[in-house]
Design a protein around this motif. Structure first.
Motif, PDB file in Angstrom:
ATOM      1  N   THR A 161       0.807  -1.155  -0.043  1.00 60.08           N
ATOM      2  CA  THR A 161       0.151  -0.053  -0.005  1.00 60.08           C
ATOM      3  C   THR A 161       0.937   1.345  -0.050  1.00 60.08           C
ATOM      4  O   THR A 161       1.489   1.471   1.070  1.00 60.08           O
ATOM      5  CB  THR A 161      -0.959  -0.012   1.288  1.00 60.08           C
ATOM      6  OG1 THR A 161      -1.726  -1.092   1.044  1.00 60.08           O
ATOM      7  CG2 THR A 161      -1.867   1.251   1.205  1.00 60.08           C
ATOM      8  N   PHE A 162       0.876   1.944  -1.120  1.00 66.60           N
ATOM      9  CA  PHE A 162       1.558   3.213  -1.326  1.00 66.60           C
ATOM     10  C   PHE A 162       1.549   4.136  -0.314  1.00 66.60           C
ATOM     11  O   PHE A 162       2.410   4.788   0.114  1.00 66.60           O
ATOM     12  CB  PHE A 162       1.570   3.743  -2.766  1.00 66.60           C
ATOM     13  CG  PHE A 162       2.217   4.871  -3.191  1.00 66.60           C
ATOM     14  CD1 PHE A 162       1.737   6.048  -3.254  1.00 66.60           C
ATOM     15  CD2 PHE A 162       3.528   4.572  -3.423  1.00 66.60           C
ATOM     16  CE1 PHE A 162       2.419   7.071  -3.417  1.00 66.60           C
ATOM     17  CE2 PHE A 162       4.413   5.766  -3.561  1.00 66.60           C
ATOM     18  CZ  PHE A 162       3.911   6.965  -3.871  1.00 66.60           C
ATOM     19  N   ARG A 163       0.410   4.298   0.144  1.00 71.67           N
ATOM     20  CA  ARG A 163      -0.099   5.325   1.190  1.00 71.67           C
ATOM     21  C   ARG A 163       0.595   5.305   2.480  1.00 71.67           C
ATOM     22  O   ARG A 163       0.731   6.176   3.319  1.00 71.67           O
ATOM     23  CB  ARG A 163      -1.378   5.957   1.173  1.00 71.67           C
ATOM     24  CG  ARG A 163      -2.364   4.567   1.870  1.00 71.67           C
ATOM     25  CD  ARG A 163      -3.790   4.957   2.099  1.00 71.67           C
ATOM     26  NE  ARG A 163      -4.449   3.956   2.677  1.00 71.67           N
ATOM     27  CZ  ARG A 163      -5.210   2.851   1.734  1.00 71.67           C
ATOM     28  NH1 ARG A 163      -4.945   2.688   0.649  1.00 71.67           N
ATOM     29  NH2 ARG A 163      -5.760   2.019   2.443  1.00 71.67           N
ATOM     30  N   ASN A 164       1.276   4.001   2.736  1.00 73.00           N
ATOM     31  CA  ASN A 164       1.558   3.745   4.095  1.00 73.00           C
ATOM     32  C   ASN A 164       3.111   4.240   3.897  1.00 73.00           C
ATOM     33  O   ASN A 164       4.026   4.091   5.032  1.00 73.00           O
ATOM     34  CB  ASN A 164       1.403   2.236   4.459  1.00 73.00           C
ATOM     35  CG  ASN A 164       0.129   1.971   4.848  1.00 73.00           C
ATOM     36  OD1 ASN A 164      -0.753   3.008   5.062  1.00 73.00           O
ATOM     37  ND2 ASN A 164      -0.178   0.748   4.553  1.00 73.00           N
ATOM     38  N   TYR A 165       3.801   4.668   2.926  1.00 72.46           N
ATOM     39  CA  TYR A 165       5.163   4.764   2.711  1.00 72.46           C
ATOM     40  C   TYR A 165       5.535   6.165   2.480  1.00 72.46           C
ATOM     41  O   TYR A 165       5.022   7.116   1.887  1.00 72.46           O
ATOM     42  CB  TYR A 165       5.570   4.138   1.500  1.00 72.46           C
ATOM     43  CG  TYR A 165       5.651   2.639   1.642  1.00 72.46           C
ATOM     44  CD1 TYR A 165       4.541   1.784   1.762  1.00 72.46           C
ATOM     45  CD2 TYR A 165       6.866   1.957   1.819  1.00 72.46           C
ATOM     46  CE1 TYR A 165       4.457   0.683   1.782  1.00 72.46           C
ATOM     47  CE2 TYR A 165       6.969   0.528   2.198  1.00 72.46           C
ATOM     48  CZ  TYR A 165       5.795  -0.128   2.143  1.00 72.46           C
ATOM     49  OH  TYR A 165       5.890  -1.504   2.472  1.00 72.46           O
ATOM     50  N   ALA A 166       6.815   6.586   3.409  1.00 72.19           N
ATOM     51  CA  ALA A 166       7.435   7.921   3.251  1.00 72.19           C
ATOM     52  C   ALA A 166       8.284   7.748   1.901  1.00 72.19           C
ATOM     53  O   ALA A 166       8.809   6.588   1.824  1.00 72.19           O
ATOM     54  CB  ALA A 166       8.165   8.075   4.344  1.00 72.19           C
ATOM     55  N   MET A 167       8.196   8.722   1.221  1.00 70.26           N
ATOM     56  CA  MET A 167       9.254   8.474   0.066  1.00 70.26           C
ATOM     57  C   MET A 167      10.178   9.689  -0.075  1.00 70.26           C
ATOM     58  O   MET A 167      10.082  10.655   0.417  1.00 70.26           O
ATOM     59  CB  MET A 167       8.342   8.827  -1.176  1.00 70.26           C
ATOM     60  CG  MET A 167       6.927   8.044  -1.435  1.00 70.26           C
ATOM     61  SD  MET A 167       7.591   6.067  -1.806  1.00 70.26           S
ATOM     62  CE  MET A 167       8.253   6.282  -3.302  1.00 70.26           C
TER      63      MET A 167
ATOM     64  N   LYS B 108       9.925   3.971   2.391  1.00 69.17           N
ATOM     65  CA  LYS B 108       9.937   3.481   3.604  1.00 69.17           C
ATOM     66  C   LYS B 108       8.884   3.290   4.141  1.00 69.17           C
ATOM     67  O   LYS B 108       7.991   4.423   4.291  1.00 69.17           O
ATOM     68  CB  LYS B 108      10.960   4.185   4.530  1.00 69.17           C
ATOM     69  CG  LYS B 108      11.171   3.720   5.931  1.00 69.17           C
ATOM     70  CD  LYS B 108      12.062   4.666   6.699  1.00 69.17           C
ATOM     71  CE  LYS B 108      11.832   4.286   8.314  1.00 69.17           C
ATOM     72  NZ  LYS B 108      12.153   2.872   8.636  1.00 69.17           N
ATOM     73  N   SER B 109       8.387   2.430   4.894  1.00 71.45           N
ATOM     74  CA  SER B 109       6.902   2.267   5.755  1.00 71.45           C
ATOM     75  C   SER B 109       7.106   3.072   7.011  1.00 71.45           C
ATOM     76  O   SER B 109       7.799   2.861   7.992  1.00 71.45           O
ATOM     77  CB  SER B 109       6.874   0.873   6.137  1.00 71.45           C
ATOM     78  OG  SER B 109       5.751   0.748   6.836  1.00 71.45           O
ATOM     79  N   SER B 110       6.716   4.417   6.824  1.00 74.49           N
ATOM     80  CA  SER B 110       6.636   5.430   7.783  1.00 74.49           C
ATOM     81  C   SER B 110       5.987   6.498   7.677  1.00 74.49           C
ATOM     82  O   SER B 110       5.538   6.792   6.469  1.00 74.49           O
ATOM     83  CB  SER B 110       8.205   5.965   8.034  1.00 74.49           C
ATOM     84  OG  SER B 110       8.421   7.108   8.894  1.00 74.49           O
TER      85      SER B 110
ATOM     86  N   PRO C  77      19.385   8.143   3.671  1.00 77.62           N
ATOM     87  CA  PRO C  77      19.463   6.975   2.776  1.00 77.62           C
ATOM     88  C   PRO C  77      19.214   5.695   3.546  1.00 77.62           C
ATOM     89  O   PRO C  77      18.648   4.774   3.112  1.00 77.62           O
ATOM     90  CB  PRO C  77      20.498   7.109   1.965  1.00 77.62           C
ATOM     91  CG  PRO C  77      21.339   7.686   2.508  1.00 77.62           C
ATOM     92  CD  PRO C  77      20.558   8.701   3.470  1.00 77.62           C
ATOM     93  N   GLU C  78      20.009   5.387   4.570  1.00 78.36           N
ATOM     94  CA  GLU C  78      19.974   4.338   5.260  1.00 78.36           C
ATOM     95  C   GLU C  78      18.531   3.988   5.839  1.00 78.36           C
ATOM     96  O   GLU C  78      18.645   2.332   6.296  1.00 78.36           O
ATOM     97  CB  GLU C  78      21.132   4.244   6.405  1.00 78.36           C
ATOM     98  CG  GLU C  78      22.594   4.467   5.838  1.00 78.36           C
ATOM     99  CD  GLU C  78      22.805   5.603   5.558  1.00 78.36           C
ATOM    100  OE1 GLU C  78      23.857   5.796   4.896  1.00 78.36           O
ATOM    101  OE2 GLU C  78      22.212   6.587   5.835  1.00 78.36           O
ATOM    102  N   GLU C  79      17.904   4.752   5.920  1.00 79.94           N
ATOM    103  CA  GLU C  79      16.551   4.530   6.570  1.00 79.94           C
ATOM    104  C   GLU C  79      15.601   3.883   5.518  1.00 79.94           C
ATOM    105  O   GLU C  79      14.584   3.224   5.859  1.00 79.94           O
ATOM    106  CB  GLU C  79      15.857   5.696   6.941  1.00 79.94           C
ATOM    107  CG  GLU C  79      16.460   6.310   8.238  1.00 79.94           C
ATOM    108  CD  GLU C  79      16.200   5.865   9.529  1.00 79.94           C
ATOM    109  OE1 GLU C  79      16.754   6.118  10.444  1.00 79.94           O
ATOM    110  OE2 GLU C  79      15.096   4.886   9.582  1.00 79.94           O
TER     111      GLU C  79
END
Length: 124
Positions: A28-34, A99-101, A108-110
């Motif tokens: 689910t895209f909306r669960n991800y910070a980009m 990232k799921s956030s 970048p490591e996150e």
């Protein structure tokens, strides 16, 4: 798993504009910070811009503030990077990452998921 595919790169003259797109599939895209990152030849990958999962918060590296705009369309599972007033020093391979956030992330490591990158070349 999240698959990310960037597009929109190319060759442009200094002062010109490009819009990069990053299409996501999988979770689910909306669960991800980009985020958008870039890497120039011989240099480390650097942060460019990031957006929270709702799109309400954004963050930019100083060198692109006022020139680049990150946005997202959760209905289309796509994040964008509008780049205006491009400079030769913006030349790099641009990558999107996920990232799921809920929060904006600049490190970048996150990020867990990465696209393959799209080349942006700005001629002087």
């Amino acid at each position: 798993q999240v698959q990310l595919v960037e597009s929109g790169g190319g060759l442009v003259q200094a002062g010109g504009s490009l819009r990069l797109s990053c299409a996501a599939s999988g979770r689910t895209f909306r669960n991800y910070a980009m985020g958008w990152f870039r890497q120039a030849p011989g240099k480390e990958r650097e942060f460019v811009a990031a957006i929270s999962w709702s799109g309400s918060n954004t963050y930019y590296t100083d060198s692109v503030k006022g020139r680049f705009t990150i946005s997202r369309d959760n209905a289309k599972n796509t994040v964008y990077l509008q780049m205006n007033s491009l400079k030769p020093e913006d030349t790099a391979v641009y990558y999107c990452a996920a990232k799921s956030s809920a929060f904006v992330i600049a490190t970048p490591e996150e990020y867990r998921y990465w696209g393959q990158g799209t080349q942006v070349t700005v001629s002087s």
